[in-house]
Write an enzyme that holds these catalytic residues in place. Structure first.
Site: not given
Ligand code: HDD
Length: 707
Positions: A77, A150, A341
């Site tokens: 993202h 999402n 978060h």
């Molecule tokens: Fe995630 C970012 C949505 C599963 C780990 N995620 C991130 C963002 C969105 C989502 C919209 C961007 C937020 C922003 O604009 O700053 N992610 C989802 C959805 C998931 C999902 C809807 C499943 C239902 N994500 C998911 C899993 C993991 C992560 C299973 C780790 C175990 N996601 C992250 C992250 C991010 C992230 C690595 C990258 C940057 C951030 O968090 O701030 O922690």
């Protein structure tokens, strides 16, 4: 010009004076220490042509600060666009949740929303085939609540421990970092072939949902089953849905690819421009509610994030609306530094044991620590709650608060402050639940069915949606170099639907699969099709191009402007050159943009007005003709008035019938092409037909739509 004025030093002085005058704060340029700087264009040197001196603290500070301007981009993202707005509930939801922001329709809760793509880096294009993030921070009176959603209602994996595997497969190939922002490569499809739990989300990824026309025209889904908790501590399962007022609309793939080159910021710009012009995007928040006792009433597991609850089974109840009405002032400070978060919840909202959600509740805080450089990122303005923060967390990088007193609990030296809980009605109480079991590393068998819901998605699609999906599978797998990977995916598709698998196999040179006897029954959920998510049918904020040249019929252009303006569409006049064109009334009409700087993919509809000279010039202009052919190919509404109708007729667009013969014939509508050869201003019938064609977005029957 006098010799005095021509001296560069004077020019610089004038420039600096102008900068001082333009500075809204009114003060002079200073160093970070507040020391006023005399000028910032030349470093301190020994003589005019000598070496630069280390002593120049202004130079050193400026360069050092520049060297450190970038922070790590989000691992997924990374590319996003954000905006501020507000949320208001329609009525009290006290029956299900005690969350304060869902109680009182007169209370507006401020929000910040960040939309994003997933795979590509910060500088990648907007219109790639990808999931879109839709993350909302509610600054509530009980602290921040983040709904990190999402635009797909399901995810690619069931347990967060597979997230690094999935993301490594999705990201560019490790040896050459190709492709940027795209899923059409071997590692992703290898993973898909071997991990059938990905299939349901892959079906969404191959649908047009993965190439939204606008962030303002996509749904958002919380994905997991969460919990509402009422004041008595009773839980209700809940799934969150955002529904856009403007309906769900997408690009077609050919258009999406061209747009990547024409305007890589297409979705970002669209959001910005709409808000800047006062056309505030709006979503309705809906919930699917399942009583605790019905936890096992479904033929899938509510804790499985690869499953939806079909809306026909549990309807989505609208509970409030969100409006985005303010663009950020500084992209980095706000959109880049916002930190979401999933574990940021408020009293009345709680988790379930969905293993993907549990992993997310660890990952987001962890990632912000490295991305934002330490534990104090909640002090950054965009992350700060609107309520007071009082605790014993101290120090760390970038601490910007000056704490005093004891930093432990219990204490007597600071009068026991901050008091713990203390009967405050806002206290967060975790839902009480008995949990019992052996320590095991094992997926629940209730998560085993990976084929029924992809099949439901497939069977719920209209014919044109199915065709686009087959084309997408063929495109993606056609880019996969490893034969066994292509075969592996076709074998998986054959477990969902034989016709789909056969059609894909034919396109990618793989043997057609045997028909299986165990493919799921063709169950449908009509709510999944684009056809049932068209929104309010308005033409609000749709971009309409009017192709003009000298001699354009003023009454026709003004008439169309008036008709479409009432509906809220944005009309732009495009000509071969910037500047003005002369119209039939002798007026000079300002040109909005020069044709060579734009393309039909950046507009929703196009009109060729009359005025014989103007129409002749349009017909002879390559860029204009390409524009019209492009709009036709992508199914967009096209209109012609007066001699403009003749231009469309002479182009022989897909055999479409066009009005001819002067004023006699009236309005003709064929395949989304609206024409009236009359020479007067546009009549009511023409206005209605063109408006309806724009509201329908695309005419789906044109055969070339996705070529
Ligand atoms: Fe995630 C970012 C949505 C599963 C780990 N995620 C991130 C963002 C969105 C989502 C919209 C961007 C937020 C922003 O604009 O700053 N992610 C989802 C959805 C998931 C999902 C809807 C499943 C239902 N994500 C998911 C899993 C993991 C992560 C299973 C780790 C175990 N996601 C992250 C992250 C991010 C992230 C690595 C990258 C940057 C951030 O968090 O701030 O922690």
């Amino acid at each position: 010009m006098t010799s005095e004025e021509s001296r560069p030093a004077d020019a610089k002085q004038r420039q600096r004076a102008a900068q001082r005058a333009a500075d809204p704060a009114g003060g002079p340029l200073t160093t970070d220490q507040g020391v006023v700087v005399d000028h910032t264009d030349d470093a301190l040197t020994v003589g005019e042509r000598g070496p630069t001196l280390m002593e120049d603290f202004h130079f050193r500070e400026k360069i050092t600060r520049f060297d450190h301007e970038r922070i790590p981009e989000r691992v997924v993202h990374a590319r996003g666009a954000g905006a501020y707005g507000y949320f208001e509930p329609y009525r009290s939801c006290a029956e299900f949740t005690r969350a304060a922001f869902l109680q009182d329709p007169s209370v507006r809760t401020p929000v910040f929303v960040r939309f994003s793509t997933v795979q590509g880096p910060r500088g990648s294009a907007d219109t790639v085939r990808d999931v879109r993030g839709f993350a909302t921070k509610f600054y509530t009176s009980e602290g921040n609540y983040d709904l990190v959603a999402n635009n797909f209602p399901i995810f690619f994996i069931q347990d967060g421990i597979k997230f690094p595997d999935f993301v490594h497969a999705l990201k560019p190939e490790p040896h050459n970092e190709i492709p940027t922002g795209a899923s059409a490569h071997d590692t992703l499809w290898d993973f898909v072939a071997l991990q059938p739990e990905t299939l349901h989300a892959i079906f969404w990824l191959m649908s047009d949902r993965a190439i939204p026309r606008s962030y303002r025209m996509m749904q958002g889904f919380g994905v997991h089953t969460f919990r509402f908790v009422d004041a008595a501590g009773r839980g209700t399962f809940v799934k969150f849905h955002w529904k856009p007022r403007l309906g769900v609309h997408s690009l077609v793939w050919d258009e999406a690819q061209e747009t990547m080159g024409r305007d890589p910021d297409f979705n970002r710009r669209d959001l910005w421009d709409a808000i800047a012009s006062g056309d505030y995007p709006e979503w309705e928040l809906g919930v699917q509610l399942v009583p605790t006792e019905d936890e096992h009433a479904f033929d899938f597991d509510l804790l499985d994030p690869t499953k939806i609850i079909p809306e026909e089974q549990v309807p989505v109840r609208p509970i409030g609306r969100m409006v985005l009405d303010r663009n950020p002032d500084n992209f980095f400070a706000e959109t880049e530094q916002i930190a979401f978060h999933t574990a940021n919840v408020v009293p009345g909202i709680d988790f379930t044991n969905d293993p993907l959600l549990q992993a997310r509740n660890f990952s987001y805080l962890d990632t912000q620590l490295i991305r934002l450089g330490g534990p104090n990122f909640a002090q950054i303005p965009v992350n700060r709650p609107v309520v007071e923060v009082r605790n014993n967390q101290r120090d760390g990088y970038h601490q910007s608060l000056i704490h005093s007193g004891a930093s432990y609990s219990p204490n007597s030296l600071s009068g026991g402050c901050p008091a713990v809980g203390g009967g405050d009605p806002r206290v967060f109480a975790h839902l009480q639940e008995r949990v019992d079991g052996h320590k095991i590393r094992k997926r629940s068998p209730s998560f085993d069915d990976h084929y029924s819901q992809p099949a439901m998605f497939w069977h719920s699609m209209a014919d044109w949606e199915k065709k686009h999906m087959i084309d997408a599978f063929r495109f993606e797998l056609g880019k996969v170099g490893t034969r066994q990977v292509r075969e592996g995916v076709v074998a998986q598709l054959a477990r969902v639907d034989h016709e789909l698998a056969t059609a894909v196999a034919r396109g990618i040179g793989v043997a057609e699969p045997e028909r299986r006897s165990d493919t799921p029954e063709p169950v449908r959920s009509p709510a999944l099709s684009f056809e049932n998510n068209l929104g309010d049918g308005s033409i609000r904020s749709r971009q309409v191009a009017v192709l003009v040249a000298d001699g354009v019929d003023a009454a026709q252009v003004d008439g169309v402007r008036e008709i479409l303006g009432i509906g809220g569409a944005v009309v732009e006049e495009l000509a071969a050159y910037d500047g003005t064109v002369r119209d039939t009334e002798g007026g000079e009409r300002p040109v909005t943009r020069a044709l060579p700087t734009v393309a039909s993919v950046l507009y929703d509809a196009v009109l060729v007005p009359g005025g014989p000279d103007s129409a002749l010039a349009i017909a002879a202009d390559d860029a204009a003709v390409r524009f019209l052919r492009g709009a036709f190919r992508h199914g967009k509404p096209i209109a012609g008035l007066g001699a403009g109708a003749g231009v469309l007729g002479s182009m022989e667009l897909g055999g479409v019938r066009v009005a001819g013969g002067g004023n006699g014939e009236g309005v003709v509508l064929d395949q989304g092409v609206v024409t009236d050869a009359g020479t007067g201003p546009p009549g009511e019938e023409f206005g209605r037909a063109f408006t309806e064609a724009i509201a329908a977005h695309r005419y789906r029957g044109r055969s070339a739509i996705n070529d």
